[in-house]
Design an enzyme around this catalytic site. Structure first.
Site, short mmCIF file in Angstrom:
data_model
loop_
_atom_site.label_atom_id
_atom_site.label_comp_id
_atom_site.label_asym_id
_atom_site.label_seq_id
_atom_site.Cartn_x
_atom_site.Cartn_y
_atom_site.Cartn_z
N SER A 52 91.45 -35.65 29.21
CA SER A 52 90.52 -36.43 28.67
C SER A 52 90.24 -35.89 27.23
O SER A 52 89.69 -36.63 26.39
CB SER A 52 89.34 -36.99 29.30
OG SER A 52 89.85 -37.67 30.53
N HIS A 106 73.68 -44.01 38.45
CA HIS A 106 73.50 -44.48 40.01
C HIS A 106 72.75 -43.54 40.57
O HIS A 106 72.76 -42.18 40.37
CB HIS A 106 75.06 -44.48 40.44
CG HIS A 106 75.23 -45.07 41.81
ND1 HIS A 106 74.49 -45.83 42.13
CD2 HIS A 106 76.07 -44.85 42.69
CE1 HIS A 106 74.59 -46.42 43.49
NE2 HIS A 106 75.78 -45.55 43.78
N SER A 250 83.44 -81.29 42.33
CA SER A 250 83.44 -82.74 42.70
C SER A 250 82.55 -82.90 43.72
O SER A 250 82.10 -82.21 44.50
CB SER A 250 84.82 -82.92 43.10
OG SER A 250 85.10 -82.26 44.34
#
Length: 328
Positions: A52, A106, A250
């Site tokens: 990276s 996290h 519906s």
């Protein structure tokens, strides 16, 4: 719950800091860009030889190894996979000093004590509740995704301010920042992944598909009914909630949903309670870390098994008829 916004952010501490982002995956790229565009100083920390490095430098970021990142940056942001936190932390630990801030997206590694920060650093949580594409995309569009913030260790008496500032620099102050804790974020996030949005949804889709196919219906029709059309309803729920979703379907669909939801919800809740207990007890984390230490052998086998399911084989052919979906 209190909802914080940009107007609640009354400090400007982060502008005086060097912020070090660990990793350069999708979430790290999004957050690093947002922070930089908000005027903050950002460096990227990668292991030597990382693939990276070239892309990070091409985007204008200075790249350091983890040891130098820990020495040069006042805030260190863990945006690498949970299972990599402990090793990266151990590489940086000898260089940590008073006044630094460890930030996590996290709660896993801190709450499970995979990472046990030294007593002289602040430890904060800033968890954007969106994929990286949305974290960056909403910022570019002048908005922001909602983030959770929390504090596990407040040595400086500024930790909460740091977390709120960071969230606002991501753009979350333009939507909402919700106070949380490492434990609440960790347990709720894992539960939702396992019981609802990943594991639960996958199980529901496969169970529906298999029920229709085993009853003799064509697999292609079962695929459309149990998987493909899910996006239509998910988009409605995401944008408008459950009750508004009902207004768009519906009467047949709504009446059918009404007549089945209560029974299914009861069955699902009974199945979900042991999952939450397993997470809260720490048993899941223990198994996950054992799987990591064993090279993720079971996970690799499961990936192959999923690819071999009939619903995946049928789905590949169906999606080929709709190349505009962008899948394979």
């Amino acid at each position: 719950m209190q909802v914080l916004t940009q107007k609640d952010c009354h400090t400007d501490y982060l502008s005086l800091m060097q912020i070090g982002i660990l990793g350069f995956g999708s979430q790290a790229i999004a957050q690093a860009q947002n922070l930089r565009d908000s005027g903050l100083n950002v460096k990227i920390g990668l292991r030597n030889g990382s693939n990276s490095k070239t892309s990070a430098e091409a985007m204008g970021f200075e790249v350091l190894d983890l040891a130098h990142l820990a020495q040069e940056c006042q805030m260190l942001v863990f945006l690498i996979p949970d299972e990599c936190h402990q090793q990266a932390y151990q590489e940086m630990l000898p260089y940590l000093c008073d006044g630094q801030v460890l930030c996590f997206a996290h709660g896993f590694s801190v709450y499970t004590q995979e990472v046990v920060p030294p007593s002289f650093v602040d430890v904060i949580l800033v968890a954007p509740k969106a994929a990286a594409s949305a974290v960056r995309g909403e910022y570019v569009n002048g908005r922001g995704v909602v983030s959770l913030i929390g504090v596990a260790q407040d040595v400086s008496s500024r930790a909460y301010d740091y977390a709120l500032e960071y969230a606002c620099a991501l753009g979350s102050g333009k939507s909402g920042v919700l106070p949380s804790s490492f434990g609440d974020e960790y347990e709720c996030d894992l539960f939702s992944e396992q019981a609802v949005i990943c594991g639960g949804l996958e199980a529901l889709i496969c169970a529906g598909f298999e029920t229709l196919v085993e009853a003799g219906y064509p697999a292609e029709i079962a695929y459309f009914e149990c998987l493909h059309e899910l996006k239509i309803v998910a988009d409605l729920i995401y944008a408008q909630g459950l009750s508004k979703m009902r207004e768009h379907i519906s009467n047949t669909a709504e009446y059918g949903a009404m007549s089945r939801t209560e029974a299914l919800r009861g069955l699902l809740k009974e199945s979900m309670k042991p999952i939450l207990s397993d997470i809260r007890s720490g048993a899941f984390a223990e198994r996950f870390l054992q799987e990591r230490d064993n090279g993720f052998g079971k996970l690799k086998l499961e990936r192959k098994a999923l690819q071999d399911l009939e619903i995946e084989q049928v789905g590949s052919k169906i999606r080929a008829l709709m190349p505009w979906l962008g899948g394979k």
